[in-house]
Design an enzyme around this catalytic site. Structure first.
Site, mmCIF file in Angstrom:
data_model
loop_
_atom_site.group_PDB
_atom_site.id
_atom_site.type_symbol
_atom_site.label_atom_id
_atom_site.label_comp_id
_atom_site.label_asym_id
_atom_site.label_seq_id
_atom_site.Cartn_x
_atom_site.Cartn_y
_atom_site.Cartn_z
ATOM 1 N N GLY A 45 12.699 9.772 -18.234
ATOM 2 C CA GLY A 45 12.005 11.022 -17.949
ATOM 3 C C GLY A 45 11.513 11.654 -19.238
ATOM 4 N N CYS A 79 17.198 5.186 -20.484
ATOM 5 C CA CYS A 79 16.528 6.168 -21.342
ATOM 6 C C CYS A 79 17.076 7.580 -21.071
ATOM 7 C CB CYS A 79 15.017 6.080 -21.152
ATOM 8 S SG CYS A 79 14.090 6.859 -22.511
ATOM 9 N N TYR A 80 16.299 8.465 -20.422
ATOM 10 C CA TYR A 80 16.831 9.796 -20.120
ATOM 11 C C TYR A 80 18.099 9.681 -19.290
ATOM 12 C CZ TYR A 80 17.317 14.560 -18.371
ATOM 13 O OH TYR A 80 17.826 15.802 -18.053
ATOM 14 N N HIS A 90 13.674 0.233 -22.011
ATOM 15 C CA HIS A 90 13.153 0.094 -20.650
ATOM 16 C C HIS A 90 13.138 -1.376 -20.222
ATOM 17 C CE1 HIS A 90 11.887 4.257 -19.899
ATOM 18 N NE2 HIS A 90 11.668 4.307 -21.200
ATOM 19 N N GLU A 139 12.666 -2.486 -17.329
ATOM 20 C CA GLU A 139 11.773 -2.685 -16.183
ATOM 21 C C GLU A 139 10.347 -3.048 -16.571
ATOM 22 O OE1 GLU A 139 11.667 1.832 -16.998
ATOM 23 O OE2 GLU A 139 13.052 0.141 -17.214
ATOM 24 N N SER A 175 -10.176 0.112 6.710
ATOM 25 C CA SER A 175 -11.075 0.242 5.564
ATOM 26 C C SER A 175 -11.730 -1.078 5.202
ATOM 27 C CB SER A 175 -10.295 0.747 4.342
ATOM 28 O OG SER A 175 -9.402 -0.263 3.888
ATOM 29 N N GLY A 176 -11.200 -2.178 5.724
ATOM 30 C CA GLY A 176 -11.693 -3.495 5.350
ATOM 31 C C GLY A 176 -10.841 -4.178 4.311
ATOM 32 N N GLY A 177 -9.873 -3.434 3.730
ATOM 33 C CA GLY A 177 -9.008 -3.994 2.707
ATOM 34 C C GLY A 177 -7.699 -4.505 3.271
ATOM 35 N N VAL A 178 -6.874 -5.051 2.396
ATOM 36 C CA VAL A 178 -5.627 -5.674 2.828
ATOM 37 C C VAL A 178 -4.638 -4.649 3.370
ATOM 38 C CG1 VAL A 178 -4.621 -5.611 0.503
ATOM 39 C CG2 VAL A 178 -3.787 -7.285 2.167
ATOM 40 N N ASP A 179 -4.609 -3.445 2.795
ATOM 41 C CA ASP A 179 -3.604 -2.460 3.187
ATOM 42 C C ASP A 179 -3.758 -2.025 4.644
ATOM 43 O OD1 ASP A 179 -2.979 -2.635 0.491
ATOM 44 O OD2 ASP A 179 -4.180 -0.874 -0.019
ATOM 45 N N SER A 180 -4.942 -1.521 4.983
ATOM 46 C CA SER A 180 -5.140 -1.046 6.352
ATOM 47 C C SER A 180 -5.104 -2.204 7.344
ATOM 48 C CB SER A 180 -6.459 -0.277 6.478
ATOM 49 O OG SER A 180 -7.562 -1.108 6.218
ATOM 50 N N LYS A 237 1.388 -2.992 -3.725
ATOM 51 C CA LYS A 237 0.315 -3.877 -3.269
ATOM 52 C C LYS A 237 0.769 -5.332 -3.149
ATOM 53 C CE LYS A 237 -3.744 -3.149 -3.050
ATOM 54 N NZ LYS A 237 -4.686 -2.843 -1.937
#
Length: 534
Positions: free
Chosen positions: A70, A97-98, A185, A187, A239-244, A390
Site C-alpha cells: 500500500g 511490503c506495507y 513484491h 507477485e 459487445s462482440g468480445g470474449v467477456d460478454s 481476462k
C-alpha cells in the site's frame, strides 16, 4: 470437483471458494496481481478491503491470509489498519511490503523512514543459518522487485530475519504463530522465483488444496445464475468480445430460452463488426440475438463532446436506454412478463479501475459497464465474470467450447471507438479511424502476431501536421498505432514490432486512408500510461 448446489448453511459460499486465501487490500497497486497469482495455482482467492470484519473473512474459511502492499507508511497518522485479530486466528499470514510493516508495528516491532529508499530491482540474500519454508528450493541470492520507502529496524518478539537486501531486512517470520513477511513484491514478474515463493506459502505453510478450476467455476456459476434469475426473463448486453460472449453462454446454459441477447451498433464499432458479429452469434454459437442499429442516437448524444469521462457516461446511459426500450418490446411481445435482469461481461479490472468496490485502490477511469451506469436502472444486474481476470475468462470460454475466433479476439473498450478518437466525434473521423484500425489488424495478422500480443489498434489524434503528397502540400491527420503485451491488463508493455511490420502499417495507412499524412507508434507502458488513450 465442487458442486454448485453444495453450499454450507453457515457461509453460503460455494464449496470451491472455501479453504483458499483472503487477500486484505491496503490500497496497493499490485493487490489484484496477488489474487491472480494465487488463482494460477488453482487456489481460490478473494480480495477484501482492510476495513472488513472478521466475520467477512471467516466466511471463506481461509487456509491463509495475505496482507497487501500500500502507499501509506505504517507509522503515519491515519494509516490503514485491519483487525489485528487476523494475527491470532491460527491461520498462516503473509505480509507483503506495507503488510510487513503493519504486522511489524502492530506486534511491537519498529518501522522507520529509510535512509536509502528501495525502488526497482535489488538482490535478496536468503539467510544461510535459517531454513524458512517460504524460501524452500530457492537459491540463496534472488533478484527481486522493491517499492517502498520504509524499513523494519526492530523485530517483534518471536520473529527473526530470514533474508536481507544490501540496505534492509527483507523477510521475517514467526513460525510458531505462522506469520511471515517480505518487504519485496513476489507477485510481480520482475521478481525471480516469486511464484515459487507464493507456492511455498500456499502449499508448504497453508497446506491449501488446488481445487479452484474452470469446471468448478462453471458449475457453481450456472447454479447461482439459475437461482438468481428464478423464473424471470433476462437480456444480455453483447459487445462482440470474449467477456460478454462467455457471460452469455453461461447464462444461456443456466436459463436457456429465457435469455435474449441484444447486440447494439453504437456507430462506434470496428469496420464490418456489426454484421459479422451478428452472423457469428447466430450461426456459430446458436444464440438468440437481436441486432439494434442505434448509430444515429448515439452520435447525436455525443455531438461536440470531447471529455472522455463524459463520453463514457453518455454511452453507458444510452446503452441502458436502448436496452430498456428493447425489453419493453419483448415484454409486449414474446416475453409474457417483466424483464428482470441485464447480463454484462464486467471483469475484475473493470471494477477495480472504476470504483473502489473491494478495497481502497485508486480509481483510474470509469467503464461503461461499471461506472457509467445510471443510478436508477430498470434492471437488476447479473455479472458472472465480475471477479475474473481476462486470462481466466478465456480459460472458462475454452472449457465451454467456444472457438478461438472468439477466445483470442483482442479486447475492445465498452465505449468503442469513442475513446480511440480523441476530441470531438464526427462520422467522417470515425470512417478514417475504422480504415486505419483495419490496416493495423490486417498487418498484425499477416505478421503472425495477432495471437501473440494482447491488443493492437489505431488511435486518431486531434493533431494535424504538414505533409507532402504528390507535388502538393498537405495538412493532414495523425494516427497513433498502439500494440501492447500483457497477462491481465493490469500492467502492459509496448510491443517491439519488427521494423518492416511498422513500415507496412505506416505506408498502407498513409496511402489508403484519405486525410492521414502522419503515423506514430506509441511506446508507453502501463503504468504510467493506460492501454487505451482515453
Amino acid at each position: 470437483m465442487a458442486s454448485g448446489a453444495q453450499m454450507t448453511e453457515e457461509t453460503k459460499r460455494p464449496k470451491s471458494e472455501l479453504g483458499g486465501v483472503v487477500v486484505i487490500d491496503f490500497g496497493g497497486q499490485y493487490t489484484q496481481l496477488i489474487a491472480r497469482r494465487v488463482r494460477e495455482q488453482q487456489v481460490f482467492s478473494s480480495v477484501l478491503p482492510f476495513t472488513s470484519k472478521m466475520s467477512d473473512i471467516q466466511k471463506f474459511e481461509p487456509a491463509g491470509i495475505i496482507l497487501s502492499g500500500g502507499p501509506s507508511s505504517a507509522y503515519a497518522e491515519g494509516a490503514p489498519n485491519c483487525d489485528p485479530a487476523v494475527l491470532s486466528m491460527g491461520i498462516p499470514v503473509l505480509g507483503i511490503c506495507y503488510g510487513m510493516h503493519w504486522i511489524t508495528k502492530t506486534m511491537g516491532g519498529k518501522v522507520v523512514p529509510a535512509e536509502r529508499r528501495e525502488y526497482g530491482s535489488a538482490v535478496l540474500n536468503v539467510a544461510e543459518d535459517r531454513e524458512s519454508p517460504l524460501f524452500h528450493g530457492l537459491p540463496r541470492a534472488v533478484r527481486i522487485w522493491n517499492s517502498h520507502g520504509d524499513h523494519v529496524v526492530g523485530l517483534p518478539d518471536g520473529f527473526y530475519a530470514t533474508a536481507h537486501t544490501e540496505n534492509a531486512v527483507a523477510a521475517t517470520e514467526d513460525p510458531v504463530r505462522k506469520i511471515y513477511t517480505v518487504e519485496f513484491h513476489p507477485e510481480v514478474r520482475h521478481t525471480d522465483q516469486g511464484t515459487e515463493l507464493l507456492r511455498n506459502f500456499l502449499f508448504k505453510v497453508c497446506l491449501a488444496e488446488p481445487k479452484w478450476n474452470g469446471a468448478a467455476f462453471i458449475e457453481e456459476t450456472v447454479e447461482a445464475i439459475r437461482k438468481k434469475a428464478g423464473i424471470g426473463r433476462v437480456i444480455c448486453a453483447l459487445s462482440g468480445g470474449v467477456d460478454s460472449t462467455v457471460a452469455a453462454v453461461l447464462v444461456n446454459r443456466a436459463i436457456g430460452d429465457r435469455l435474449t441477447n441484444i447486440f447494439v451498433n453504437t456507430g462506434l464499432l470496428r469496420k464490418n463488426e456489426f454484421e459479422e458479429t451478428l452472423a457469428m452469434y447466430r450461426e456459430r454459437l446458436g444464440l438468440s440475438v437481436i441486432g439494434v442499429d442505434a448509430t444515429d442516437r448515439f452520435l447525436k448524444q455525443l455531438d461536440g463532446v470531447t471529455d472522455p469521462e463524459r463520453k463514457r457516461k453518455i454511452i453507458g446511459n444510452e446503452f441502458i436506454s436502448v436496452f430498456a426500450e428493447e425489453a419493453l418490446k419483448l415484454q409486449h411481445g414474446e416475453a409474457h412478463g417483466e424483464i428482470e435482469y441485464l447480463v454484462q461481461g464486467t471483469l475484475y479490472p473493470d471494477v477495480i479501475e472504476s470504483v473502489s468496490v473491494k478495497g481502497p485502490s485508486a480509481t483510474i477511469k470509469s467503464h461503461h459497464n461499471v461506472g457509467g451506469l445510471p443510478e436508477n436502472m430498470p434492471f437488476g444486474l447479473i455479472e458472472p465474470l465480475r471477479d475474473l481476470f481476462k486470462d481466466e475468462v478465456r480459460r472458462i470460454g475454452r472449457e465451454l467450447g467456444l472457438p478461438d475466433e472468439i477466445l483470442m479476439k483482442h479486447p475492445f473498450p465498452g465505449p468503442g471507438l469513442a475513446v480511440r478518437l480523441l476530441g470531438a466525434i464526427t462520422r467522417e473521423h470515425l470512417v478514417t479511424l475504422r480504415e486505419a484500425d483495419a490496416v493495423v489488424i490486417q498487418e498484425i495478422r499477416k505478421a503472425g502476431l495477432y495471437n501473440k500480443v494482447w491488443q493492437a489498434f489505431a488511435v486518431l489524434l486531434p493533431v494535424r501536421s504538414v505533409g507532402v503528397m504528390g507535388d502538393g502540400r498537405t495538412y493532414g491527420l495523425t494516427v497513433a498505432v498502439r500494440v501492447v503485451e500483457s497477462d491481465d491488463a493490469m500492467t502492459a508493455d509496448w510491443v517491439r514490432l519488427p521494423g518492416d511490420v511498422l513500415e507496412r502499417i505506416s505506408t498502407r495507412i498513409v496511402n489508403e486512408v484519405p486525410g492521414v499524412t502522419r503515423v506514430v507508434y506509441d511506446i508507453s507502458s502501463k503504468p504510467p500510461s493506460t492501454i487505451e488513450w482515453e
